[in-house]
Write a protein that holds these residues in place. Structure first.
Motif, short mmCIF file in Angstrom:
data_model
loop_
_atom_site.label_atom_id
_atom_site.label_comp_id
_atom_site.label_asym_id
_atom_site.label_seq_id
_atom_site.Cartn_x
_atom_site.Cartn_y
_atom_site.Cartn_z
N TYR A 208 51.85 35.63 37.04
CA TYR A 208 52.00 37.15 36.50
C TYR A 208 53.24 37.56 36.32
O TYR A 208 54.35 36.85 36.99
N ARG B 136 47.34 35.08 28.67
CA ARG B 136 46.67 33.71 29.29
C ARG B 136 46.98 32.51 29.00
O ARG B 136 47.48 31.93 29.83
N THR C 269 48.32 43.81 25.77
CA THR C 269 48.59 44.90 24.70
C THR C 269 49.94 45.77 25.33
O THR C 269 50.33 46.61 24.53
N SER D 152 49.27 33.11 32.47
CA SER D 152 48.51 33.35 33.74
C SER D 152 47.58 32.06 33.80
O SER D 152 47.25 31.85 35.12
N ARG D 153 46.94 31.52 32.73
CA ARG D 153 45.58 30.30 33.14
C ARG D 153 46.20 29.20 32.70
O ARG D 153 45.23 28.29 32.46
N1 LIG Z 1 39.74 48.07 33.13
C1 LIG Z 1 40.24 47.07 33.61
O1 LIG Z 1 40.32 46.38 34.62
C2 LIG Z 1 40.71 45.83 32.75
C3 LIG Z 1 41.41 44.80 33.11
C4 LIG Z 1 41.95 43.86 32.22
C5 LIG Z 1 41.71 44.05 30.90
N2 LIG Z 1 40.81 45.14 30.50
C6 LIG Z 1 40.48 45.12 29.03
O2 LIG Z 1 41.18 44.00 28.47
C7 LIG Z 1 41.62 44.45 27.18
C8 LIG Z 1 42.89 43.79 26.98
O3 LIG Z 1 43.84 44.26 28.00
P1 LIG Z 1 45.38 44.03 28.16
O4 LIG Z 1 45.89 44.00 26.89
O5 LIG Z 1 45.83 45.27 29.13
O6 LIG Z 1 45.69 42.85 29.19
P2 LIG Z 1 45.13 41.58 29.12
O7 LIG Z 1 45.01 40.72 28.00
O8 LIG Z 1 43.65 41.81 29.88
O9 LIG Z 1 45.83 40.86 30.21
C9 LIG Z 1 47.30 40.27 29.99
C10 LIG Z 1 47.62 39.49 30.99
O10 LIG Z 1 47.91 40.23 32.17
C11 LIG Z 1 47.28 39.29 33.40
N3 LIG Z 1 47.08 40.39 34.52
C12 LIG Z 1 45.90 40.43 35.12
N4 LIG Z 1 45.93 41.28 36.25
C13 LIG Z 1 47.47 41.47 36.38
C14 LIG Z 1 48.09 42.13 37.51
N5 LIG Z 1 47.26 42.60 38.44
N6 LIG Z 1 49.41 41.99 37.28
C15 LIG Z 1 50.10 41.36 36.26
N7 LIG Z 1 49.06 40.75 35.32
C16 LIG Z 1 47.97 40.93 35.38
C17 LIG Z 1 46.06 38.63 32.71
O11 LIG Z 1 45.78 37.62 33.49
P3 LIG Z 1 44.27 37.09 33.97
O12 LIG Z 1 43.44 37.55 33.05
O13 LIG Z 1 44.40 35.66 33.86
O14 LIG Z 1 44.33 37.52 35.34
C18 LIG Z 1 46.69 38.27 31.35
O15 LIG Z 1 47.44 37.06 31.64
C19 LIG Z 1 41.65 45.81 27.14
O16 LIG Z 1 40.40 46.06 26.42
C20 LIG Z 1 41.30 46.29 28.64
O17 LIG Z 1 40.69 47.63 28.46
C21 LIG Z 1 40.59 45.88 31.37
#
Ligand SMILES: NC(=O)c1ccc[n+]([C@@H]2O[C@H](COP(=O)([O-])OP(=O)(O)OC[C@H]3O[C@@H](n4cnc5c(N)ncnc54)[C@H](OP(=O)(O)O)[C@@H]3O)[C@@H](O)[C@H]2O)c1
Ligand SMILES: Cc1cc2nc3c(=O)[nH]c(=O)nc-3n(C[C@H](O)[C@H](O)[C@H](O)COP(=O)(O)OP(=O)(O)OC[C@H]3O[C@@H](n4cnc5c(N)ncnc54)[C@H](O)[C@@H]3O)c2cc1C
Ligand SMILES: Cc1cc2nc3c(=O)[nH]c(=O)nc-3n(C[C@H](O)[C@H](O)[C@H](O)COP(=O)(O)O)c2cc1C
Length: 572
Positions: free
Chosen positions: A498, A462, A435, A490-491
């Motif tokens: 990434y 992903r 997002t 990523s997957r």
């Molecule tokens: N609090 C947390 O740690 C956390 C982490 C991730 C998501 N979320 C939750 O998931 C929802 C969606 O999150 P989002 O839209 O931010 O992203 P997301 O959909 O969770 O992730 C987007 C992409 O970023 C990748 N990614 C994971 N770790 C990364 C890193 N260190 N550096 C670069 N890319 C990375 C993911 O890969 P993979 O998943 O294949 O590793 C995925 O391909 C939200 O509700 C968020 O709060 C929370």
């Protein structure tokens, strides 16, 4: 108790309203300050910040002042509690005396900021009482007796006429653009799931109609949304507390200087109070248990509540509440005798106010006039509790269906942490996985509409067929030569790929854009590991492509930050 003593000697000085020059006359000041952005002071502290760092302030300006600094921060950000630390150093420089070391509250701690604030407050009261002992004529309120509530709720014998002016939310006759105290009730136009039906993450593209709202925005701005509790939770809450949701009351502060919460209608119904104000879906703090224990008429429940609020009970509190993310509503259901006896006057002392949530605006007015779009990841996760945990605002937004009838959402807009160059053809490199791509959708739309070229977008998700937000739109823009898109799915292979891997692969291009073409670099999305990983990738590009040493690469990055050519908007 101590609070009463303090109130006699301390005024609550809101740094946003306070005439800074008066600080010189204050003998004791407790500064409570958050850090926002990337180590920046919050907006309402900015005037004070400019004042306190004025170069012409003599080094003895504050030598009559004792002070203490309490910082609110989050250690997942690189500049942890930066504002509090900088303020503490500056006050010392101006001759003030620190009563005790700075307190660094950390959202990441299992017990939240309380973990450091509670012991620090104990020390603070001790120091303050040494300087300002309790006057002997002042009776000490015994432990276990609650302080008077901040407000009283005067129940009305019958509901007021709903058309009467007083009962309207403070939303109508607004002057200027909508704000927290006067949000715009925006009609929701669409609420569309944009992830594949079998994908584990529910992400929504939501569109609002902002016609005649007075709202205007540019790429990088943020919309604030004031969520409500779900109807099921409101009913459960009223049931366990024995409240009649249709009853109306007038809220009155006990002290003349205390303002009523903005946005609450007067008179107000119990339903309105519970749905719009009381954050029963949040995880309770230690102070909640302290007050609840004081209000409990039930011996067994009181004992347990006292234990959970004691210093020794903090591991139990962590196990009971913080780790499993148990909510205030669930705790109240676990202590039914106490919940049923809570005097309504104490509701606003006991339960915090629902805070608005920020969302990066994902559309441009140049392409979608009178519309505002956001991309919302619905927060849902499991802990050891049977019921999944659900984010309040994202779940509430997801539950609203404009196809079933009109839906209105209270919102307002503020500048975000990203600002895009206005000079034509300055290239922009935008890195937004998940997002995090939302603000870049607005930027690309705006820049393409203005005829700006040099738009480079690094997007990560992903799988291309599950969570590739606006995939078709990006590809269309690529075909028209308006955008260079780089993807990291990523997957889709054995090894994770990434955005930072793609940046490294395209190191020569990134260096050329930054060093020779004056590009701006933007990063948005999850605050956890991604920003550090991307910054490391940049550092290695500076070393490999630019031939810089590690310290010089760090200086180069710092210069980009200082000149606003490296900007980030990340959220935990
Ligand atoms: N609090 C947390 O740690 C956390 C982490 C991730 C998501 N979320 C939750 O998931 C929802 C969606 O999150 P989002 O839209 O931010 O992203 P997301 O959909 O969770 O992730 C987007 C992409 O970023 C990748 N990614 C994971 N770790 C990364 C890193 N260190 N550096 C670069 N890319 C990375 C993911 O890969 P993979 O998943 O294949 O590793 C995925 O391909 C939200 O509700 C968020 O709060 C929370
Ligand atoms: C400037 C800014 C821009 C933002 N832009 C966007 C955007 O464009 N799109 C978007 O979707 N969000 C965005 N956010 C995040 C958004 O503001 C909310 O924080 C998010 O929607 C969650 O709110 P909620 O009320 O649904 O969840 P809440 O009820 O606030 O719950 C969220 C909390 O739950 C906890 N939590 C979440 N996941 C887990 C887990 N797996 N394990 C344990 N605890 C967990 C964390 O403590 C987290 O803080 C932005 C935030 C900021 C500050
Ligand atoms: C957009 C954003 C940026 C933040 N930046 C930092 C930061 O740079 N350093 C830090 O220690 N905490 C940071 N935080 C955490 C806040 O300081 C912390 O959550 C604080 O309790 C917020 O207080 P408030 O809700 O009163 O503003 C940030 C939080 C947000 C939402």
């Amino acid at each position: 108790r101590v609070a009463v003593v303090l109130e006699r000697h301390l005024k609550v000085l809101h740094l946003c309203l306070f005439v800074e020059a008066n600080l010189i006359r204050e003998p004791l000041v407790v500064f409570v300050c958050a850090t926002t952005g990337q180590g920046d002071p919050p907006d309402n502290m900015k005037n004070f910040w400019r004042f306190i760092f004025r170069k012409n302030l003599p080094s003895t300006s504050l030598c009559q002042m004792d002070f203490a600094v309490l910082g609110l921060g989050d250690s997942s950000y690189a500049k942890f509690n930066f504002v509090a630390k900088k303020l503490h150093r500056r006050l010392l420089q101006l001759g003030a005396s620190a009563l005790l070391p700075i307190c660094l509250g950390d959202d990441q701690h299992e017990l939240g900021p309380d973990a450091t604030i509670d012991p620090w407050l104990g020390d603070l009261w001790e120091k303050v009482l040494e300087l300002y002992p309790v006057p002997i004529d002042l009776p000490v309120i015994p432990h276990g007796v609650p302080l008077p509530s901040k407000f009283t709720l005067q129940f009305l014998p019958e509901a007021p006429n709903p058309s009467s002016k007083e009962s309207c939310l403070a939303i109508s006759d607004s002057l200027g653009p909508p704000s927290e105290s006067q949000p715009f009730l925006a009609p929701m136009v669409t609420n569309q799931r944009v992830t594949g039906p079998s994908h584990f993450q529910d992400v929504r593209l939501i569109e609002f109609d902002i016609t005649d709202s007075g709202i205007s925005f540019a790429a990088g701005d943020v919309v604030l949304i004031q969520p409500s509790n779900s109807a099921a939770h409101i009913q459960q809450f009223c049931h366990v507390l024995g409240l009649d949701p249709s009853q109306c009351f007038v809220l009155q502060p006990r002290e003349p200087d205390v303002p009523c919460p903005p946005g609450l209608p007067q008179p107000c119904s119990v339903w309105q109070l519970v749905s719009q104000y009381l954050d029963m879906a949040s995880v309770p703090r230690r102070s909640f248990f302290e007050l609840l224990a004081c209000l409990s008429p039930h011996e067994l429940e009181r004992e347990k509540l006292l234990e959970l609020s004691s210093a020794q009970g903090q591991e139990d509190l962590c196990e009971y509440c913080s780790r499993p993310r148990r909510t205030i509503l669930e705790v109240l259901c676990d202590f039914p005798h106490t919940a049923g006896a809570i005097p309504p006057d104490y509701l606003l002392d006991l339960i915090p106010q629902i805070r608005p949530r920020a969302f990066s605006i994902a559309s441009s007015l140049l392409v979608h006039p009178r519309r505002l779009q956001i991309l919302v990841a619905v927060v849902q996760y499991r802990t050891r509790l049977k019921e999944p945990r659900r984010g309040l605002c994202s779940s509430w937004l997801a539950s609203l269906d404009p196809k079933k009838g009109p839906v209105q959402v209270p919102l307002w807009v503020r500048p975000g942490g990203l600002a895009f160059p206005e000079t034509p053809d300055t290239p922009v490199i935008m890195v937004g996985p998940g997002t995090g791509v939302a603000p870049f959708r607005a930027a690309v739309q705006e820049r393409v509409a203005q005829g700006q070229t040099g738009n480079f977008l690094f997007f990560g998700c992903r799988w291309r067929d599950q969570d590739f937000y606006w995939g078709d739109e990006w590809q269309e823009l690529e075909k028209r030569g308006c955008l260079t898109l780089v993807t990291a799915f990523s997957r889709e292979q054995g090894q994770k790929v990434y955005v930072q891997h793609r940046l490294r692969e395209l190191g020569p291009l990134v260096w050329e854009l930054l060093d020779h073409r004056g590009a701006y670099f933007y990063l948005a999305g999850n605050a956890k590991y991604m920003p550090t990983d991307v910054m490391e990738a940049l550092m290695s590009i500076f070393q490999e492509e630019g031939g810089l040493s590690h310290p010089n690469a760090a200086t180069y990055l710092a210069r980009l930050q200082r000149t606003l050519r490296f900007q980030t908007e990340t959220w935990a």
